[in-house]
Structure formats: structure tokens, C-alpha cells
Motif scaffolding. Structure first.
Motif, PDB file in Angstrom:
ATOM      1  N   PHE A 229     -50.182  33.225 -11.468  1.00 44.92           N
ATOM      2  CA  PHE A 229     -48.744  33.109 -11.201  1.00 44.92           C
ATOM      3  C   PHE A 229     -48.258  34.468 -10.704  1.00 44.92           C
ATOM      4  O   PHE A 229     -48.368  35.457 -11.432  1.00 44.92           O
ATOM      5  N   VAL A 230     -47.775  34.514  -9.502  1.00 42.20           N
ATOM      6  CA  VAL A 230     -47.261  35.776  -8.959  1.00 42.20           C
ATOM      7  C   VAL A 230     -45.742  35.691  -8.955  1.00 42.20           C
ATOM      8  O   VAL A 230     -45.158  34.856  -8.261  1.00 42.20           O
ATOM      9  N   ASN A 231     -45.165  36.563  -9.746  1.00 40.56           N
ATOM     10  CA  ASN A 231     -43.703  36.563  -9.832  1.00 40.56           C
ATOM     11  C   ASN A 231     -43.141  37.438  -8.709  1.00 40.56           C
ATOM     12  O   ASN A 231     -43.307  38.657  -8.716  1.00 40.56           O
ATOM     13  N   LEU A 232     -42.479  36.808  -7.722  1.00 37.42           N
ATOM     14  CA  LEU A 232     -41.885  37.557  -6.603  1.00 37.42           C
ATOM     15  C   LEU A 232     -40.377  37.380  -6.573  1.00 37.42           C
ATOM     16  O   LEU A 232     -39.760  37.334  -5.505  1.00 37.42           O
ATOM     17  N   ASP A 233     -39.831  37.277  -7.758  1.00 41.27           N
ATOM     18  CA  ASP A 233     -38.368  37.238  -7.846  1.00 41.27           C
ATOM     19  C   ASP A 233     -37.858  38.670  -7.732  1.00 41.27           C
ATOM     20  O   ASP A 233     -38.181  39.522  -8.576  1.00 41.27           O
ATOM     21  N   ALA A 234     -37.072  38.932  -6.698  1.00 34.83           N
ATOM     22  CA  ALA A 234     -36.634  40.307  -6.417  1.00 34.83           C
ATOM     23  C   ALA A 234     -35.849  40.879  -7.587  1.00 34.83           C
ATOM     24  O   ALA A 234     -35.923  42.090  -7.862  1.00 34.83           O
ATOM     25  N   GLU A 247     -45.770  44.524  -3.605  1.00 31.16           N
ATOM     26  CA  GLU A 247     -47.002  44.557  -2.808  1.00 31.16           C
ATOM     27  C   GLU A 247     -48.218  44.743  -3.722  1.00 31.16           C
ATOM     28  O   GLU A 247     -49.270  44.141  -3.508  1.00 31.16           O
ATOM     29  N   TRP A 248     -48.047  45.572  -4.720  1.00 34.28           N
ATOM     30  CA  TRP A 248     -49.156  45.801  -5.657  1.00 34.28           C
ATOM     31  C   TRP A 248     -49.462  44.507  -6.438  1.00 34.28           C
ATOM     32  O   TRP A 248     -50.622  44.203  -6.704  1.00 34.28           O
ATOM     33  N   ALA A 249     -48.425  43.765  -6.784  1.00 34.03           N
ATOM     34  CA  ALA A 249     -48.622  42.485  -7.479  1.00 34.03           C
ATOM     35  C   ALA A 249     -49.470  41.551  -6.625  1.00 34.03           C
ATOM     36  O   ALA A 249     -50.378  40.860  -7.134  1.00 34.03           O
ATOM     37  N   ILE A 250     -49.229  41.565  -5.333  1.00 33.54           N
ATOM     38  CA  ILE A 250     -49.995  40.699  -4.435  1.00 33.54           C
ATOM     39  C   ILE A 250     -51.442  41.188  -4.335  1.00 33.54           C
ATOM     40  O   ILE A 250     -52.382  40.385  -4.325  1.00 33.54           O
ATOM     41  N   VAL A 251     -51.611  42.503  -4.315  1.00 28.53           N
ATOM     42  CA  VAL A 251     -52.975  43.065  -4.269  1.00 28.53           C
ATOM     43  C   VAL A 251     -53.724  42.672  -5.548  1.00 28.53           C
ATOM     44  O   VAL A 251     -54.901  42.262  -5.500  1.00 28.53           O
ATOM     45  N   VAL A 252     -53.060  42.776  -6.689  1.00 32.76           N
ATOM     46  CA  VAL A 252     -53.695  42.421  -7.968  1.00 32.76           C
ATOM     47  C   VAL A 252     -54.066  40.940  -7.976  1.00 32.76           C
ATOM     48  O   VAL A 252     -55.190  40.559  -8.373  1.00 32.76           O
ATOM     49  N   ALA A 253     -53.140  40.107  -7.510  1.00 32.29           N
ATOM     50  CA  ALA A 253     -53.411  38.667  -7.495  1.00 32.29           C
ATOM     51  C   ALA A 253     -54.591  38.354  -6.582  1.00 32.29           C
ATOM     52  O   ALA A 253     -55.477  37.556  -6.937  1.00 32.29           O
ATOM     53  N   THR A 327     -56.742  25.909 -19.433  1.00 28.27           N
ATOM     54  CA  THR A 327     -56.636  26.722 -18.203  1.00 28.27           C
ATOM     55  C   THR A 327     -56.037  28.086 -18.525  1.00 28.27           C
ATOM     56  O   THR A 327     -55.076  28.187 -19.291  1.00 28.27           O
ATOM     57  N   THR A 328     -56.621  29.080 -17.931  1.00 25.97           N
ATOM     58  CA  THR A 328     -56.088  30.436 -18.112  1.00 25.97           C
ATOM     59  C   THR A 328     -54.960  30.654 -17.108  1.00 25.97           C
ATOM     60  O   THR A 328     -55.146  30.482 -15.904  1.00 25.97           O
ATOM     61  N   VAL A 329     -53.813  30.999 -17.659  1.00 24.61           N
ATOM     62  CA  VAL A 329     -52.649  31.257 -16.807  1.00 24.61           C
ATOM     63  C   VAL A 329     -52.449  32.766 -16.760  1.00 24.61           C
ATOM     64  O   VAL A 329     -52.140  33.383 -17.777  1.00 24.61           O
ATOM     65  N   ILE A 330     -52.669  33.348 -15.544  1.00 25.67           N
ATOM     66  CA  ILE A 330     -52.502  34.806 -15.395  1.00 25.67           C
ATOM     67  C   ILE A 330     -51.159  35.029 -14.718  1.00 25.67           C
ATOM     68  O   ILE A 330     -50.994  34.699 -13.533  1.00 25.67           O
ATOM     69  N   ALA A 331     -50.231  35.542 -15.466  1.00 21.18           N
ATOM     70  CA  ALA A 331     -48.897  35.790 -14.910  1.00 21.18           C
ATOM     71  C   ALA A 331     -48.815  37.236 -14.454  1.00 21.18           C
ATOM     72  O   ALA A 331     -48.859  38.156 -15.274  1.00 21.18           O
ATOM     73  N   VAL A 332     -48.756  37.427 -13.150  1.00 18.29           N
ATOM     74  CA  VAL A 332     -48.642  38.778 -12.583  1.00 18.29           C
ATOM     75  C   VAL A 332     -47.160  39.015 -12.341  1.00 18.29           C
ATOM     76  O   VAL A 332     -46.535  38.382 -11.472  1.00 18.29           O
ATOM     77  N   VAL A 382     -51.187  46.926 -15.559  1.00 16.68           N
ATOM     78  CA  VAL A 382     -51.990  47.313 -14.391  1.00 16.68           C
ATOM     79  C   VAL A 382     -51.011  47.787 -13.317  1.00 16.68           C
ATOM     80  O   VAL A 382     -50.693  47.081 -12.366  1.00 16.68           O
ATOM     81  N   ALA A 383     -50.548  49.012 -13.512  1.00 15.03           N
ATOM     82  CA  ALA A 383     -49.486  49.491 -12.622  1.00 15.03           C
ATOM     83  C   ALA A 383     -50.040  50.165 -11.377  1.00 15.03           C
ATOM     84  O   ALA A 383     -49.308  50.358 -10.407  1.00 15.03           O
ATOM     85  N   ASP A 384     -51.306  50.501 -11.398  1.00 17.05           N
ATOM     86  CA  ASP A 384     -51.885  51.108 -10.201  1.00 17.05           C
ATOM     87  C   ASP A 384     -53.396  50.880 -10.201  1.00 17.05           C
ATOM     88  O   ASP A 384     -53.937  50.186 -11.069  1.00 17.05           O
TER      89      ASP A 384
END
Lengths: 400, 548
Positions: A229-234, A247-253, A327-332, A382-384
Motif C-alpha cells: 500500500f503506497v500512501n500518496l495522500d499529499a 518519491e522515496w516511498a515509490i522507490v521503497v515500494a 496476506t502481508t499488508v505493507i503500508a508504505v 526507512v527514511a533513506d
């Protein structure tokens, strides 16, 4: 030169009155040049064919040459032809393509420029603007190469050797330290029978060889079916870190998806971001294994954008409604506030295995960790990139 | 991108400006423009004018090349009216010499005597007409050359493009141009097309001849139905050269546009441009030869009918209008009645004033006025011609040194005369009891200086110092900057070096800076000026005299 036709008419009148062949001849030459120029310019532009070729999918850091072929399909030369194309500014390696060429009859010219996948995204290449004209300035015509092709630059994928993710799904392919998921197909040895061992666990051949009851030792294995789950709520991101953190969230996902597919697991992707192609918000891709599926996930991650959308806590229960048990739910997500943790806790109670991955630097991550521990949610910061390396090394011990 | 373009040495588009093909085309266009007027003149007069086209071509060529050379940055200081007037004098001289050699023959001594007594007789109709036509061709060539020089890439465009200064917009580097390239081309095309219309009408009228019958009435008639060969060639050359120049101008417009927009230009575009336009014109001209010509068509007759009918209708309308005006003015006819016949007779009666014997004895010789006029003409014309030739560097060597000696002689006489006059005036003033302040030379009075602004004072002091140095043999040529001239002064009068520097710096501040000049600075400059003037008076200077 707009008055040239009137002047030609005037000259024609003089020629008719004077009845002098030379004046007629001058009128013919001027009018002929004028007419031919206008006809030529219009026809030249209409008979031009433009083709564009390039690799339309790029990984971050890769480059492609956009080759443009301009073909003059007519029997007349094109004295000058201006072609310009404004490629995406974040991808262009040099300057924009602006070139003037001339074309012989039935000839073609090749122009090119280079695009470098410096930034993930979904880009339009084109349109190209054509303009041509005659050599006297009587006429000019232009056109647009309407064909616009898409170029996708995948997000950066960081190769991960190992990530500590637990699962509740039995009968998988991933070795698990949890003994409650023994896989009968994975016999790793035998041991002496103990009271309480099931009869069907006895290895009769070994028993016969040794002379005492021997029981098969089975390896535990789980199936790590995961949905990211990629949270892209601004609104969830800090204002000053909004772009970089999303952008980092997308890289992690993308990196997690790549890792899980590499582990032959089924991976799904859900996000509340904006898909630029379909303009959809809150979309999902069900979990599937395989490389082909991974490319689909990466393509969507390339297109998705940060937007004002539904908050994670409101959207998570709805998006996770149809997921199978375990199911493993990974919330980024940028932060692990109470509402998010509560929503993940509900998923845990529904039989899913929630994991919280925080991608924004957080000064009080300990509070989130403690909250997650109480609610049964694994939380990682995982901030960087260095955090990601630590996670691989197992130094980011989750609190469950 | 800039490396893909041709470099612009010294910020100038030298390649474009010095194109020979364009210069020839302009000369052909300008020279062919005089063919039709010349043909009309030949029809109306008995003059032999076969020399006119080559002469016009030569004049146009001179005009083009001079304009191109004046466009060069190192010729900036030579642009001026004197140079152009010298060029005109050269044209007129050439025209007159060619007329003598090709048409009328060299003048006899009797004719020269007549010219001396009556200078007006020198100007014959043929020389005036030839001069005007040659100057017309020259002017046309100069104008067209200027247009094409304006179409070149300008230095500010090169500077704007090559500037990589952070935050600088191109507009900061660009100079406002009163006319865009499109407008320049439009102006050129308009002149060419309307000039062509006039030429065509003139060519149509070139068969016209005028005769006088026994009653003295002038009779106009078409002596020939076909055009003369030189008119045909002139007309064709005019339109074909114009079309080629139009194509060249179009290239200039696009080239400028592409240059300013950083568009990369493939070499083939420039290489094939003129050939394409030439072949296209050739194709059109070839096809036009196959088309039916005017004398075979009945459309001309129909048009004549239409025009004749329109003329008749116009005449009827005019007649009715005049009739109406006459009827309206009929009651006021007493106002238009003439006076008595006696007064008319009195006015028209001739009177003869016979000179007295004394007047006849004191009358000046009749050739004196002519000689004075011719002398003035020769002086002015010669001076302009010398300016023109010196600008071209044609008077180096013996002629130049002779002129320079003459110039020095004249300057010496003039300065001596001025010095004497000043002494006389000073003595007169002293006699009248006017006191002058010590040490201040008579050329500039402090009372007058004090009334001026400090900036103006400094400028005046410097210019006066320059003038004085000129009197001492060190002229300041127009191209020498104040600093360079200061070095010249230092070299000639080393003991005045500090004063020269002070005065030069003060002048540069006053002339080129926007800040206010304090009165103290003006006083300082004045002190330096006084010392400098004293130094200039001392002998031993002017070791090196700069000759421009």
C-alpha cells in the motif's frame, strides 16, 4: 508582399494596353514565380512524412536516442524545413531539438536527440512542429506531427538481498522460523520419536533402518503473499519533504515489489495516488507472481503521482477488504499516526499481516514503534537508503 | 549549439556583408533601372546615350562597395556626409568625362571660354540627365546595400547569443531596432515592385517620339513598335535580379530568426538556397516563353474598349460639373472682369536703362564672375574628392605627403593670422583699460568659464587644450580616444605628463559619466590646463606628429 497580386493585375493592364510582348513576359514570370512558390510551399508541407522511433520504457539512468525520420514524398525539393520538438525538460540531455534542413526530392533526413531516464515518470514525446516555405517569402506553411508517444521511466529499484518480513500464510516457498507452519514436502532430516508426535510423521524407512521409531523433521515454510500500500495522500506528507519523501516511498515500494517477486511471491500494489494515464485515484492491482507482473507494477509506480486524496486510515480497510487470509499488508506511508495504526490493527484482527514502513524521517519513531507493538503491527523506519540497508541486515528489528 | 554555427569574428557577420554575388545583383538591379528612362530620353532627344548603362553599373558598383566598406567597424569614423558628397562628385566627374569621350567629344577652347564667361552653359541637358540617372542608380544601389547590411546578424544579436551571464535575459543585450528584418524586406520588395511598375510604364513609353510640325506644334507619336534591345535587357535584368535579391533577403530573415532562436542550420540549406531560387526562376521563365503573348490576344482590345468607355463617361461627368459651376458663378461675373486696357499697355511697355559712361568704364570684366564661380566649384569639388580618395587610402605616397605639407602650410598661416589677430585685440582691450587675469590665455576667459557648469567648463578646457596642441603640430585624429591622445601629448611634452593626465581624466569624467562634476574638479582641471598650455608654449615639443 500582400499587394503583389494587385500589382501584377496593374502590370497586366499596362501590358494589354501597350501590347508589348516583353511586358506580358514579365507579368508571366512574376505571376508564375508567385503562384509556383505558393503551390510549392503548400505541397511540400503536405507531402512530408515524419516518423519517430525510440525505446519507450527506460529504467532509471538508462538513455535512449529519439530518432526522427523526415521523408519528402514529393518530386519537388524542400528548400528549407524547420523541425522542432520540445522533449520533457527533466529527461533531455542537451538542448531541445531545433533544426533546419533541406530535402531533395524523394529524400529523407534523420534527426535525433537523446533522452536520459533521470526521473521516473510518464512522459509524452512530441508533438513535433514543422514549418517550411518557399525561397522568396511569398508563402509559408507549417504542420504539426500530431503523433505523440509515451515514454515511461521506471522508478529506481534498489536490489534487496533480504528483508525481514513475517507471514501468516502456510505452504509457501519461504523458509520461516515460525514452527507452526511445517511443510510436509520439505523433509530436512529425522529424529527420535517423542510422545505426542503424530503417527503420520513417522518415517518408516528410517525406523526400519535404525530399529527405533524415527519421526521426519519438516522445515517450516510460509507463503509471503504481499500487497504493498503506497500512501500518496499529499496531506499526509510534511510540506517541506513532500516531493522527496513521496518519491522515496515509490522507490521503497518498487524495491520491495522487486524483492518479493524475486522470492517468487505474489505481489499486489494498491495506492491512493493519481494515475496520470487513467486519472484514477485509489486503484489496486491484485497480487500475482512473475516478472511480467512486476513490470506492470513498476509501470504504475512510474505513472503515479502525489495528490490530494483519501486518507490512508479511511482507504485502507476498503482496499484490503478482498485480500486472502494471511496476506502481508505493507503500508508504505510518511507517518504512523494513531489512526493509521488503528486501521492496520483492524487488518490484523481480520487475519492479515500488517507491516508499517515509515518513509519520512521521524524524530519520535519510538512512539510509533511502541504504538505498533501494542496494536500488533510491525513498524520500520526507512527514511533513506541507509535505513534500507540496515533493514536488509536485520538491524531494524520490528516490534510486534 | 553555438559551435555548430559559423563563428562571428569581432561580433560581425563578415561573411554575409562581403558577399560578391549580392553586390553584383544590386548593381545590376540599380543599373537596369535606368534603361527605360534612358530609352525615353533617346526617343525625345537626339542624344547618344549608349554609355549610360555601363556607367550606371559602375556607379552602382561603387555605391555598393563603399556602403559595404562603411559598414565595417574600422570605417566607423569615416561615415559622414563629406564622404558621400565626395562620392557624388566622383560620379558626376565620371559622367561628364564619359559624355565627352563617348558622345559629344572633348570641349574646344572656344567652349571653355564660353563656360568661363557663362558657367550655366556648362550644364547641358545631356549632362544633367546623365548625372541624375547615374546618381539615381547610385542611390538605389546604396539604399539596397544598406537594407542588406541591416539584414545581417548584428553585433548585439551575437552578444546576446554568446552571453552566458547568469540571470541575463537576451533582451538585456539586444539593442532596440527600429525595423525588424521582415519590415526591411517588405520595404525593399515594395520599392522593387513599384519601381518595376514605373519602369514597365516607361518601357511602354520608350517608343514615344516628339516632332514639331511647320506650325510649331509638338507632335507625339510612337516611332517604333518594338522595344529597344537595351530596354528589354534592362527590364529583364531588373526583375530577375530583384527576384534573386528577394530570395536572398528571405534567406536573411530566416537566418536571423534561426540564429536568435538557437536553431541549428544544416549546411545544405545555405549551400542550395540560391541555386534553388535560380533554377525555379529559370523554370518559370522557360515556361513563360511558351505562353501566348499580348499582341495575339483580343483581351487587349476589350480592355481598350472598357477604358475608352470609362474615359468618355468621366469626360461627360466633368463637363456637367464644370457647367454646373459656371452656372453657379454666373451672378458673380463682374468680379472676374479685367481692368482697363491702358494699364496693361503701360505695364507691358518695355523700358531700357542705358548705362552711363562712368558705369561702363567701371564695369568688371564679364569673365570674372564665371572664374570665381568655377574656382569655388573646383575648390569644393576638389576638397570633397580629396576627402573621398583619402578615406579610401588612395592618396598615400607622394600625393598624400604633398597634401600634408600643404595642410601644414595652411595651418601655419592660419595660426599666425589668429595669433596676430589675438594680439591686436588684446592690445586694443588693454588700451581700453580692460584688465585680464594673469596667466590666462586670451582664447578662454575665466569670466565666461565661471558662468558655465563645471561639466561644461571641463569639456571646454580639454577641447581648448586639444586645439592648442593642434596649433603646435599635434592634431587629434577622430579615431584617437582621449587616453590615446593623452599618450601622444605625454610623448611630445613629457614635462606636462601629470597635467595631461589630470585634464584627460577630468574630461572623461565630464564627458562619459553621469555623476555630478564638482566645481572643485573644474578648478583642478583649469589649473592643470593652465600649466599644460604653458608647457605647450615652450619649444621642444611635437617630436612626433600624428598623421591620420
Amino acid at each position: 508582399m500582400s499587394e503583389l497580386p494587385i500589382i501584377l493585375l496593374l502590370l497586366l493592364v499596362v501590358a494589354l494596353l501597350a501590347r508589348m510582348d516583353l511586358i506580358f513576359y514579365v507579368v508571366y514570370v512574376l505571376a508564375g514565380t508567385y503562384a509556383l512558390s505558393r503551390w510549392w510551399a503548400g505541397r511540400g508541407a503536405a507531402r512530408l512524412r515524419v516518423h519517430r522511433r525510440f525505446t519507450d520504457h527506460l529504467f532509471a539512468g538508462e538513455s535512449t536516442d529519439v530518432e526522427i525520420e523526415i521523408v519528402n514524398a514529393s518530386w519537388w525539393p524542400v528548400p528549407w524545413l524547420r523541425y522542432e520538438e520540445a522533449p520533457p525538460s527533466v529527461l533531455i540531455a542537451g538542448s531541445a531539438l531545433r533544426q533546419v534542413i533541406s530535402l531533395r526530392p524523394k529524400a529523407s533526413a534523420h534527426l535525433s536527440y537523446r533522452l536520459v531516464g533521470q526521473h521516473r515518470g510518464y512522459y509524452q514525446v512530441g508533438p513535433g512542429l514543422l514549418s517550411t516555405g518557399d525561397v522568396f517569402g511569398f508563402a509559408e506553411s507549417g504542420g504539426t506531427l500530431v503523433e505523440q508517444r509515451l515514454l515511461i521511466v521506471y522508478p529506481r529499484v534498489i536490489p534487496l538481498a533480504y528483508v525481514e518480513l513475517s507471514s501468516h500464510s502456510p505452504l509457501g516457498t519461504i523458509k520461516s522460523p515460525q514452527r507452526i507452519f511445517p511443510d510436509p514436502t520439505r523433509v530436512v532430516g529425522v529424529r527420535d520419536y517423542r510422545s505426542g508426535d503424530p503417527i503420520r510423521a513417522i518415517d518408516w524407512k528410517s525406523t526400519a533402518r535404525v530399529g527405533s521409531l524415527q519421526v521426519k523433521r519438516l522445515e517450516s515454510a510460509v507463503s509471503l503473499t504481499a500487497v504493498i500500500f503506497v500512501n500518496l495522500d499529499a496531506a499526509a506528507y510534511s510540506r517541506h519533504l513532500r516531493v522527496a519523501a513521496s518519491e522515496w516511498a515509490i522507490v521503497v515500494a518498487a524495491s520491495l515489489a522487486n524483492y518479493l517477486v524475486g522470492q517468487r511471491q505474489a505481489v499486489g500494489l494498491v495506492s491512493n495516488g493519481l494515475d496520470r494515464l487513467t486519472a484514477a485515484r485509489c486503484w489496486s492491482i491484485p497480487p500475482r507472481p512473475g516478472r511480467e507482473h512486476l513490470m506492470k507494477l513498476l509501470e504504475l509506480l512510474a505513472r503515479v503521482q502525489l495528490t490530494e486524496t483519501t486518507a490512508l486510515a479511511d482507504w485502507l480497510p476498503i482496499a484490503a477488504a478482498g485480500l486472502p487470509w494471511g496476506t502481508t499488508v505493507i503500508a508504505v506511508t510518511p507517518s504512523g499516526d494513531e489512526t493509521a495504526c488503528t486501521a492496520l490493527h483492524r487488518l490484523r484482527r481480520a487475519g492479515l499481516n500488517p507491516v508499517l514502513v515509515i518513509v519520512e524521517p521521524h524524530g519520535q519513531f519510538g512512539v510509533i514503534e511502541e504504538r505498533g507493538r501494542r496494536l500488533g503491527v510491525q513498524a520500520y523506519l526507512v527514511a533513506d537508503e541507509s535505513d534500507l540497508k540496515h533493514w536488509q541486515a536485520g538491524r531494524l528489528a520490528p516490534v510486534a | 549549439m553555438s559551435s555548430r554555427h559559423r563563428s562571428f569574428a569581432n561580433f560581425h557577420d563578415t561573411g554575409w556583408r562581403t558577399g560578391v554575388f549580392r553586390a553584383l545583383l544590386i548593381a545590376v538591379l540599380a543599373a537596369s533601372a535606368v534603361a527605360a528612362p534612358a530609352a525615353i530620353l533617346r526617343g525625345l532627344t537626339p542624344w547618344r546615350m549608349g554609355y549610360l548603362l555601363p556607367l550606371a553599373f559602375l556607379a552602382a558598383l561603387i555605391g555598393v562597395f563603399d556602403t559595404v566598406r562603411l559598414g565595417r567597424p574600422d570605417w566607423r569614423d569615416r561615415r559622414g556626409l563629406l564622404f558621400r558628397l565626395g562620392e557624388v562628385v566622383l560620379m558626376l566627374m565620371l559622367a561628364q568625362i564619359v559624355i565627352w569621350f563617348a558622345a559629344t567629344g572633348l570641349p574646344s577652347t572656344v567652349e571653355v571660354g564660353v563656360w568661363l564667361r557663362h558657367p550655366g552653359t556648362f550644364l547641358t541637358g545631356q549632362s544633367v540627365a546623365t548625372g541624375l540617372l547615374v546618381l539615381g542608380a547610385w542611390g538605389l544601389a546604396v539604399q539596397a546595400s544598406r537594407d542588406f547590411l541591416d539584414l545581417a546578424i548584428q553585433p548585439d544579436e551575437v552578444a546576446a547569443r554568446s552571453s552566458h551571464a547568469w540571470g541575463d535575459t537576451r533582451s538585456q543585450w539586444r539593442v532596440f531596432r527600429p525595423l525588424g528584418r521582415d519590415e526591411i524586406v517588405g520595404r525593399f520588395a515594395q520599392r522593387w515592385v513599384w519601381g518595376g511598375v514605373v519602369l514597365v510604364i516607361m518601357a511602354a513609353l520608350s517608343g514615344l517620339s516628339v516632332t514639331q510640325d511647320v506650325a510649331g506644334i509638338l507632335r507625339f507619336s510612337f516611332s517604333q513598335l518594338r522595344m529597344l534591345p537595351d530596354v528589354v535587357v534592362g527590364l529583364l535584368c531588373y526583375f530577375l535580379a530583384g527576384l534573386l535579391l528577394l530570395s536572398d533577403a528571405r534567406l536573411a530573415v530566416l537566418r536571423g530568426q534561426w540564429y536568435n532562436e538557437d536553431v541549428e542550420i544544416a549546411p545544405g540549406v545555405m549551400r542550395h538556397w540560391h541555386m534553388t531560387s535560380f533554377l525555379m526562376m529559370l523554370a518559370v521563365a522557360g515556361v513563360a516563353l511558351l505562353l501566348p503573348l499580348g499582341s495575339t490576344r483580343g483581351l487587349g482590345q476589350a480592355l481598350e474598349w472598357v477604358i475608352a468607355l470609362s474615359m468618355r463617361i468621366a469626360m461627360i461627368l466633368l463637363f456637367l460639373l464644370s457647367l454646373l459651376i459656371s452656372l453657379l458663378l454666373y451672378p458673380l461675373r463682374f468680379l472676374l472682369q479685367p481692368g482697363g486696357s491702358e494699364s496693361i499697355g503701360a505695364l507691358s511697355r518695355p523700358t531700357f536703362d542705358l548705362p552711363t559712361q562712368t558705369e561702363a568704364a567701371n564695369r568688371l570684366p564679364d569673365w570674372l564672375g564665371g572664374v570665381v564661380l568655377w574656382g569655388m566649384v573646383l575648390l569644393v569639388g576638389g576638397y570633397l574628392l580629396v576627402v573621398y580618395l583619402r578615406t579610401h587610402g588612395r592618396l598615400h605616397g607622394f600625393g598624400d605627403s604633398w597634401l600634408f605639407r600643404l595642410h601644414l602650410w595652411w595651418r601655419g598661416r592660419r595660426s599666425r593670422f589668429e595669433q596676430t589677430a589675438r594680439q591686436q585685440v588684446a592690445a586694443l582691450r588693454a588700451r581700453r583699460g580692460r584688465s585680464r587675469r594673469d596667466g590666462v590665455p586670451p582664447a578662454i576667459r575665466l569670466g565666461r568659464l565661471g558662468e558655465r557648469l563645471p561639466r561644461e567648463q571641463v569639456r571646454r578646457l580639454y577641447l581648448e587644450a586639444v586645439r592648442r596642441a593642434g596649433e603646435r603640430g599635434l592634431q587629434r585624429p577622430p579615431h584617437r580616444t582621449p587616453l590615446e591622445f593623452g599618450e601622444d601629448l605625454d610623448a611630445n611634452w613629457p614635462d606636462a605628463e601629470p597635467d595631461v593626465q589630470v585634464l584627460t581624466r577630468a574630461f572623461m569624467d565630464a564627458r562619459y559619466t553621469a555623476r555630478d562634476i564638482a566645481p572643485v574638479e573644474a578648478q583642478r582641471a583649469q589649473s592643470a590646463w593652465q600649466r599644460l598650455v604653458e608647457a605647450l608654449r615652450r619649444p621642444g615639443g611635437h617630436n612626433t606628429v600624428h598623421r591620420s
